[in-house]
Write an enzyme that holds these catalytic residues in place. Structure first.
Site, mmCIF file in Angstrom:
data_model
loop_
_atom_site.group_PDB
_atom_site.id
_atom_site.type_symbol
_atom_site.label_atom_id
_atom_site.label_comp_id
_atom_site.label_asym_id
_atom_site.label_seq_id
_atom_site.Cartn_x
_atom_site.Cartn_y
_atom_site.Cartn_z
ATOM 1 N N GLY A 12 0.830 -1.203 0.000
ATOM 2 C CA GLY A 12 0.000 0.000 0.000
ATOM 3 C C GLY A 12 0.860 1.246 0.000
ATOM 4 N N GLU A 13 0.300 2.294 -0.550
ATOM 5 C CA GLU A 13 1.037 3.551 -0.589
ATOM 6 C C GLU A 13 0.086 4.678 -0.228
ATOM 7 O OE1 GLU A 13 4.714 4.844 -3.464
ATOM 8 O OE2 GLU A 13 3.178 3.500 -4.215
ATOM 9 N N GLY A 14 0.469 5.516 0.731
ATOM 10 C CA GLY A 14 -0.395 6.629 1.102
ATOM 11 C C GLY A 14 0.361 7.937 0.926
ATOM 12 N N SER A 15 -0.254 9.030 1.384
ATOM 13 C CA SER A 15 0.376 10.341 1.205
ATOM 14 C C SER A 15 1.606 10.500 2.089
ATOM 15 C CB SER A 15 -0.616 11.448 1.567
ATOM 16 O OG SER A 15 -1.920 11.053 1.353
ATOM 17 N N TYR A 16 1.681 9.719 3.151
ATOM 18 C CA TYR A 16 2.763 9.951 4.117
ATOM 19 C C TYR A 16 3.767 8.808 4.183
ATOM 20 C CZ TYR A 16 -0.359 13.689 5.247
ATOM 21 O OH TYR A 16 -1.155 14.800 5.136
ATOM 22 N N GLY A 17 3.652 7.853 3.267
ATOM 23 C CA GLY A 17 4.621 6.765 3.279
ATOM 24 C C GLY A 17 4.107 5.564 2.526
ATOM 25 N N MET A 18 4.742 4.427 2.783
ATOM 26 C CA MET A 18 4.309 3.207 2.078
ATOM 27 C C MET A 18 4.284 2.024 3.053
ATOM 28 S SD MET A 18 7.722 2.287 -0.041
ATOM 29 C CE MET A 18 7.904 3.789 -0.928
ATOM 30 N N VAL A 19 3.538 0.991 2.667
ATOM 31 C CA VAL A 19 3.458 -0.207 3.505
ATOM 32 C C VAL A 19 4.005 -1.380 2.697
ATOM 33 C CG1 VAL A 19 1.939 -1.742 4.812
ATOM 34 C CG2 VAL A 19 1.436 0.705 4.714
ATOM 35 N N ASP A 71 -11.132 8.018 9.829
ATOM 36 C CA ASP A 71 -10.894 7.676 8.417
ATOM 37 C C ASP A 71 -11.293 6.231 8.128
ATOM 38 O OD1 ASP A 71 -10.238 8.238 5.813
ATOM 39 O OD2 ASP A 71 -8.066 8.090 6.093
HETATM 40 P P1 ADP Z 1 -1.402 5.179 4.857
HETATM 41 O O1 ADP Z 1 -1.609 5.943 6.135
HETATM 42 O O2 ADP Z 1 -0.088 5.473 4.221
HETATM 43 O O3 ADP Z 1 -2.573 5.218 3.929
HETATM 44 P P2 ADP Z 1 -2.314 2.631 5.868
HETATM 45 O O4 ADP Z 1 -2.031 2.315 7.282
HETATM 46 O O5 ADP Z 1 -3.701 3.101 5.517
HETATM 47 O O6 ADP Z 1 -1.239 3.666 5.317
HETATM 48 O O7 ADP Z 1 -2.002 1.397 4.954
HETATM 49 C C1 ADP Z 1 -2.072 1.491 3.541
HETATM 50 C C2 ADP Z 1 -2.457 0.140 2.965
HETATM 51 O O8 ADP Z 1 -1.465 -0.825 3.315
HETATM 52 C C3 ADP Z 1 -3.767 -0.414 3.509
HETATM 53 O O9 ADP Z 1 -4.866 0.047 2.750
HETATM 54 C C4 ADP Z 1 -3.552 -1.912 3.329
HETATM 55 O O10 ADP Z 1 -3.787 -2.266 1.988
HETATM 56 C C5 ADP Z 1 -2.066 -2.071 3.587
HETATM 57 N N1 ADP Z 1 -1.811 -2.424 5.000
HETATM 58 C C6 ADP Z 1 -1.703 -1.596 6.061
HETATM 59 N N2 ADP Z 1 -1.450 -2.261 7.190
HETATM 60 C C7 ADP Z 1 -1.389 -3.571 6.856
HETATM 61 C C8 ADP Z 1 -1.183 -4.779 7.585
HETATM 62 N N3 ADP Z 1 -0.943 -4.770 8.897
HETATM 63 N N4 ADP Z 1 -1.206 -5.945 6.907
HETATM 64 C C9 ADP Z 1 -1.425 -5.967 5.574
HETATM 65 N N5 ADP Z 1 -1.646 -4.866 4.823
HETATM 66 C C10 ADP Z 1 -1.629 -3.675 5.447
#
Ligand code: ADP
Length: 318
Positions: free
Chosen positions: A11-18, A126
């Site tokens: 996942g990728e958001g405005s403040y980083g990536m997962v 959110d």
């Molecule tokens: P951001 O604040 O950058 O949007 P999030 O915490 O919402 O980050 O996570 C972005 C995306 O990453 C989520 O929509 C999901 O798809 C994936 N993700 C986040 N946490 C987990 C997790 N613990 N396990 C699997 N996928 C995750």
């Protein structure tokens, strides 16, 4: 962080990536949230600090579990248990909506997770399909506490809020600086019909269009919200839409049961004070009819409080 090998981006958001990663020593698969560099960007720092602080307080079977926190080369890393997929993935796989019993099981756990946050005076702010994780066995884990915050004290106002428009309550859209737990209950109302039909309830493409979608379905805003709208400089020169003919939920979703429509409508009261609390929602017919509790193994899902990980489970690895 060297002990983890990267398996892929999730996942990728405005403040980083997962990223999905594996601990090379233990083999455990985790999700690592890597924030953008925080030294130069105050917002990134604020969001990372808020998420860490809140997640440390919030331990519940329906909230994502934070395992480790690390800061390296000006970046914060949060290590979470890896959870299989999100409700958004489910909806992409089933674009016409999810099975009724699955939706009930998901909703029940979503409400329990949010209710737990609310009982600690924390609003998530959110709630949306991509922030709802689902384990392989169907256990819900809410994630993304970057926008969550502690309830303001009486007289105190919230300022720094930006969240996904489609799930935003009218009080947020008109710019009310005093809002509360009811914003999460609104988002639950939006989720119910979306999970069952695959169609976002109010897919506004601007804030005013968002208000239009809401009013078209639910009628005029309450007087306080109308006043706030006309005082809000962001809407200077704009008039609230006039709805000639309502398109109520029961007409738009004529195939959904009365129980569902009633449930959604309770969450979607335009007056936030009239929306039910999470504990009231759990008492709804939706979860207390048709053998829901027996059929859904919820006894297994609600672990006893004593089984939560101890606070010492948190480890700082740097
Ligand atoms: P951001 O604040 O950058 O949007 P999030 O915490 O919402 O980050 O996570 C972005 C995306 O990453 C989520 O929509 C999901 O798809 C994936 N993700 C986040 N946490 C987990 C997790 N613990 N396990 C699997 N996928 C995750």
């Amino acid at each position: 962080m060297e002990k983890y090998e990267i398996l892929g981006l999730v996942g990728e958001g405005s403040y980083g990536m997962v990223m999905k990663c594996r601990n090379k020593e233990t083999g455990r698969v985790v999700a690592i949230k890597k924030f953008l560099e925080s030294e130069d960007d105050k917002m990134v720092k604020k969001i990372a600090m808020r998420e860490i602080k809140l997640l440390k307080q919030l331990r519940h079977e329906n909230l994502v579990n934070l395992l480790e926190v690390c800061k390296k080369k000006k970046r914060w890393y949060l290590v979470f248990e890896f959870v299989d997929h999100t409700v958004l993935d489910d909806l992409e796989m089933f674009p016409n909506g999810l099975d009724y019993n699955k939706v009930r099981k998901y909703l029940y756990q979503i409400i329990k997770g949010i209710g737990f946050c609310h009982s600690h005076n924390i609003i998530h702010r959110d709630i949306k399909p991509e922030n709802i994780l689902v384990s392989c066995s169907g256990i819900i884990k809410l994630c993304d506490f970057g926008f969550a915050r502690t309830l303001a004290a009486p007289g105190e106002a919230y300022t720094d809020y930006v969240a996904t428009r489609w799930y935003r309550a009218p009080e947020l859209l008109v710019g009310d600086i005093k809002y509360g737990k009811a914003v999460d209950v609104w988002a639950i109302g939006c989720l119910v019909t979306e999970m069952l039909t695959g169609e976002p309830l109010f897919p506004g493409d601007s804030d005013i269009d968002q208000l239009y979608h809401i009013m078209k379905s639910l009628g005029n805003l309450i007087p306080r919200h109308q006043e706030l709208f006309y005082k809000n400089p962001l809407f200077a020169g704009v008039r609230l839409p006039e709805v000639k003919e309502l398109d109520p939920l029961e007409k738009r979703y004529s195939k959904l049961s009365v129980t569902i429509i009633e449930f959604a409508k309770r969450c979607l009261q335009t007056d936030p004070d009239k929306r039910p609390s999470c504990s009231e929602l759990l008492q709804s017919d939706l979860f207390n009819k048709d053998c829901f509790a027996e059929s859904s193994n919820l006894q297994l899902l609600s672990r006893k409080p004593g089984l939560r990980e101890p606070a010492s489970f948190f480890r700082y690895i740097c």
